[in-house]
Design a protein around this motif. Structure first.
Motif, PDB file in Angstrom:
ATOM      1  N   PHE A 181       0.812  -1.229   0.000  1.00 22.04           N
ATOM      2  CA  PHE A 181       0.000   0.000   0.000  1.00 22.04           C
ATOM      3  C   PHE A 181       0.846   1.280   0.000  1.00 22.04           C
ATOM      4  CE2 PHE A 181      -4.495  -0.801  -0.062  1.00 22.04           C
ATOM      5  CZ  PHE A 181      -4.479  -2.183  -0.055  1.00 22.04           C
ATOM      6  N   ALA A 182       2.153   1.128   0.147  1.00 21.72           N
ATOM      7  CA  ALA A 182       3.008   2.316   0.030  1.00 21.72           C
ATOM      8  C   ALA A 182       3.213   2.694  -1.444  1.00 21.72           C
ATOM      9  CB  ALA A 182       4.345   2.054   0.703  1.00 21.72           C
ATOM     10  N   LEU A 202      -9.937  -8.803   0.595  1.00 21.78           N
ATOM     11  CA  LEU A 202     -11.272  -9.010   1.154  1.00 21.78           C
ATOM     12  C   LEU A 202     -11.230  -9.926   2.375  1.00 21.78           C
ATOM     13  CD1 LEU A 202     -13.326  -9.461  -2.141  1.00 21.78           C
ATOM     14  CD2 LEU A 202     -13.630  -7.647  -0.437  1.00 21.78           C
ATOM     15  N   GLN A 203     -10.405 -10.999   2.262  1.00 26.02           N
ATOM     16  CA  GLN A 203     -10.450 -12.023   3.297  1.00 26.02           C
ATOM     17  C   GLN A 203      -9.508 -11.773   4.466  1.00 26.02           C
ATOM     18  OE1 GLN A 203      -9.800 -15.827   1.352  1.00 26.02           O
ATOM     19  NE2 GLN A 203     -11.235 -15.254  -0.253  1.00 26.02           N
ATOM     20  N   GLU A 204      -8.358 -11.208   4.178  1.00 28.37           N
ATOM     21  CA  GLU A 204      -7.313 -11.145   5.208  1.00 28.37           C
ATOM     22  C   GLU A 204      -7.027  -9.732   5.714  1.00 28.37           C
ATOM     23  OE1 GLU A 204      -5.477 -13.769   6.499  1.00 28.37           O
ATOM     24  OE2 GLU A 204      -6.378 -15.305   5.247  1.00 28.37           O
ATOM     25  N   ALA A 205      -7.416  -8.707   4.959  1.00 30.21           N
ATOM     26  CA  ALA A 205      -7.064  -7.340   5.370  1.00 30.21           C
ATOM     27  C   ALA A 205      -8.332  -6.502   5.429  1.00 30.21           C
ATOM     28  CB  ALA A 205      -6.085  -6.738   4.367  1.00 30.21           C
ATOM     29  N   ARG A 206      -8.318  -5.487   6.252  1.00 28.30           N
ATOM     30  CA  ARG A 206      -9.505  -4.629   6.301  1.00 28.30           C
ATOM     31  C   ARG A 206      -9.332  -3.470   5.322  1.00 28.30           C
ATOM     32  NH1 ARG A 206     -11.028  -3.197  12.117  1.00 28.30           N
ATOM     33  NH2 ARG A 206      -9.065  -4.151  12.660  1.00 28.30           N
ATOM     34  N   GLY A 217      -6.982   1.614   1.822  1.00 26.29           N
ATOM     35  CA  GLY A 217      -6.637   0.976   3.096  1.00 26.29           C
ATOM     36  C   GLY A 217      -5.357   1.550   3.658  1.00 26.29           C
ATOM     37  N   PHE A 218      -5.158   1.381   4.972  1.00 27.33           N
ATOM     38  CA  PHE A 218      -3.951   1.851   5.660  1.00 27.33           C
ATOM     39  C   PHE A 218      -3.688   3.323   5.342  1.00 27.33           C
ATOM     40  CE2 PHE A 218      -3.329  -2.619   4.251  1.00 27.33           C
ATOM     41  CZ  PHE A 218      -3.544  -3.238   5.466  1.00 27.33           C
ATOM     42  N   LEU A 222      -4.610   2.750  -3.416  1.00 28.29           N
ATOM     43  CA  LEU A 222      -3.720   1.942  -4.261  1.00 28.29           C
ATOM     44  C   LEU A 222      -4.475   1.489  -5.496  1.00 28.29           C
ATOM     45  CD1 LEU A 222      -1.179   0.125  -4.782  1.00 28.29           C
ATOM     46  CD2 LEU A 222      -2.318  -1.623  -3.412  1.00 28.29           C
ATOM     47  N   ARG A 223      -3.835   1.604  -6.634  1.00 28.89           N
ATOM     48  CA  ARG A 223      -4.413   1.046  -7.843  1.00 28.89           C
ATOM     49  C   ARG A 223      -3.673  -0.262  -8.157  1.00 28.89           C
ATOM     50  NH1 ARG A 223      -8.200   2.471 -11.071  1.00 28.89           N
ATOM     51  NH2 ARG A 223      -8.738   4.464 -10.150  1.00 28.89           N
TER      52      ARG A 223
END
Ligand code: GDG
Length: 459
Positions: A181-182, A202-206, A217-218, A222-223
């Motif tokens: 995400f950086a 979807l499954q592991e990160a919010r 996110g975070f 991010l594209r």
């Protein structure tokens, strides 16, 4: 035009003929913008944990700066052989059984990425666009951001991204995926990889999956997208016209005038499915005896990462298989398999493809696989050879007119090879024409433009 800065584990000198299509394509973009290519020199410096003091060496040629840094010996062991090639490479290729989750590797991997960020940052100008390549450098952008970089930074993963459950086998998976995400843009080889990325988020990160490749996110946007890498088709065709290629072709044609050649060209790597391929070839000789004394498989397996244990086991297995096939089926004047465990000069490789009726490109898992595209590029359109391609190569998403196989299914693969060997001329031509249209349209220059245009517009 902003300056382009390419970062990858190793730096290829785009002026050298051995550099290959990727180096040439990136070299074009670097020259156009007066850019810089930064990476590890390949030197393991004999210093104790003193890596951060090692100098950056720069060379400037034709408007392009090549900047390299040494890494200390212990870091090379843990960052390159350890985390990159004994954790990320096997897991990303779905081989949990081969992964070595030694606790020390992750710290050193992160440390080398920090070192790269510290060495790179002072060389950057404020409006540079940075393009980071491959699994060795996943956390590089987050390390640059930690040092205050506000640059536009893209990342391209050359290898596959596995489904979330497999990815989650890596003890540090949360950290690795968050580090992505950086970046402003993350590129994958195939739609399948992009789908795995979405499922992970979807499954592991919010993370908010906003659709159309946008992830929130975070605290970042991010594209992500699929950018299948292509070949420099014209460069490779020009290589086929060179003197070395023409001489090699003439020799092969003379030597194998009464045979049908099959070819495989790979780095010796367990992802490439080499033992499975040899078993399929043995099954071909068993099930279709008309190929005995006639079909010859030339398999180049270029040495690679010999410091990693799994590679030594594979080498021994291949030697055993080749010996057994040649022993069981060979004649005084015919050996079914010619196995070459050396690097063949790049300028001779087109001849090997051109002399062959069938190419066996049968990895168990592969990000893309450029050998498939190279083989197609140098066929005679009037009498082309046939590509047998694993459905587990990223290239299979694009090359639908190849003969697609499941390399784990030995007999089916043998049947597919027989089908390819027997394919009538008009069908070979039809398939080749469609495949060529595909690789011409989506060549390496298209790939580079597509990625960089998306990166400069991302946000
Ligand atoms: C990674 C991904 C993705 C092979 N043997 C010799 C030799 N080669 C050349 C081939 C080809 C290249 O190496 C191999 O490219 P691949 O694409 O097949 O595979 P990886 O090295 O695993 O590369 C892969 C690629 O990145 C690009 O994104 O397609 O999926 O794994 O060009 O011709 N070249 C020479 N001698 C050899 O013996 N000179």
């Amino acid at each position: 035009m902003p300056r382009l800065v390419v970062v990858s584990n190793r730096v290829a000198d785009p002026r050298k003929p051995a550099a290959g299509g990727l180096a040439v394509a990136l070299g074009d973009a670097l020259r156009e913008s007066g850019g810089m290519w930064f990476g590890w020199s390949g030197i393991a410096a004999d210093v104790r944990d003193g890596a951060s003091d090692l100098p950056v060496r720069t060379q400037r040629h034709g408007g392009v700066t090549l900047a390299t840094v040494d890494i200390c010996r212990d870091d090379v062991q843990a960052y390159y052989f350890g985390y990159s090639n004994a954790v990320l490479w096997p897991v990303f290729h779905y081989r949990l059984d081969l992964a070595d989750f030694d606790a020390g590797y992750a710290d050193r991997y992160r440390r080398v990425n920090q070192l790269f960020a510290r060495k790179l940052l002072p060389l950057l100008r404020p409006d540079d666009v940075i393009w980071v390549h491959d699994y060795h450098l996943i956390p590089l952008a987050s390390e640059l951001r930690a040092l205050g970089s506000g640059h536009r930074i893209g990342f391209f993963l050359h290898i596959p991204l596995p489904p979330p459950l497999i990815l989650a086998a890596i003890p540090e998976h949360d950290w690795l995926m968050r580090a992505l995400f950086a970046y402003d843009l993350v590129g994958f080889q195939s739609q399948a990889d992009l789908t795995h990325f979405e499922s992970y988020m979807l499954q592991e990160a919010r993370v908010d999956v906003a659709g159309d490749g946008l992830f929130l996110g975070f605290g970042r946007r991010l594209r992500a997208g699929a950018f299948p890498i292509g070949l420099d088709v014209r460069e490779f065709q020009a290589l086929a016209e060179g003197r070395d290629a023409r001489e090699t072709l003439a020799t092969l044609r003379e030597q194998y005038s009464r045979r049908q050649l099959l070819v495989g060209v790979d780095r010796l790597d367990y992802s490439k499915g080499l033992p499975q391929r040899l078993r399929a070839f043995r099954s071909l000789l068993l099930r279709y005896p008309e190929n005995r004394n006639r079909a010859t498989l030339i398999q180049v397996a270029a040495p690679s990462r010999e410091g990693v244990g799994a590679y030594a086991d594979l080498k021994a297995e291949l030697e055993g298989l080749c010996g057994a096939i040649n022993g069981d089926y060979g004649e005084l004047d015919w050996m079914p398999v010619r196995y070459i465990h050396r690097t063949v000069a790049r300028r001779r490789i087109p001849a090997l493809y051109r002399a062959s009726r069938v190419a066996l490109v049968t990895p168990l898992r592969d990000g893309m696989n450029l050998v498939a595209k190279e083989f197609l590029a140098v066929q005679d359109p009037a009498d082309p050879g046939v590509l047998v391609l694993s459905r587990f190569a990223g290239a299979a998403e694009q090359l639908r007119d190849a003969v697609l196989v499941n390399p784990y299914a030995t007999q089916q693969t043998a049947d597919a090879i027989q089908f390819a060997l027997q394919m009538p001329l008009d069908e070979r031509r039809r398939r080749h024409e469609r495949l060529m249209a595909e690789i011409r349209q989506h060549d390496v220059h298209w790939w580079r433009r597509q990625f960089l245009d998306t990166l400069t517009q991302a946000g």
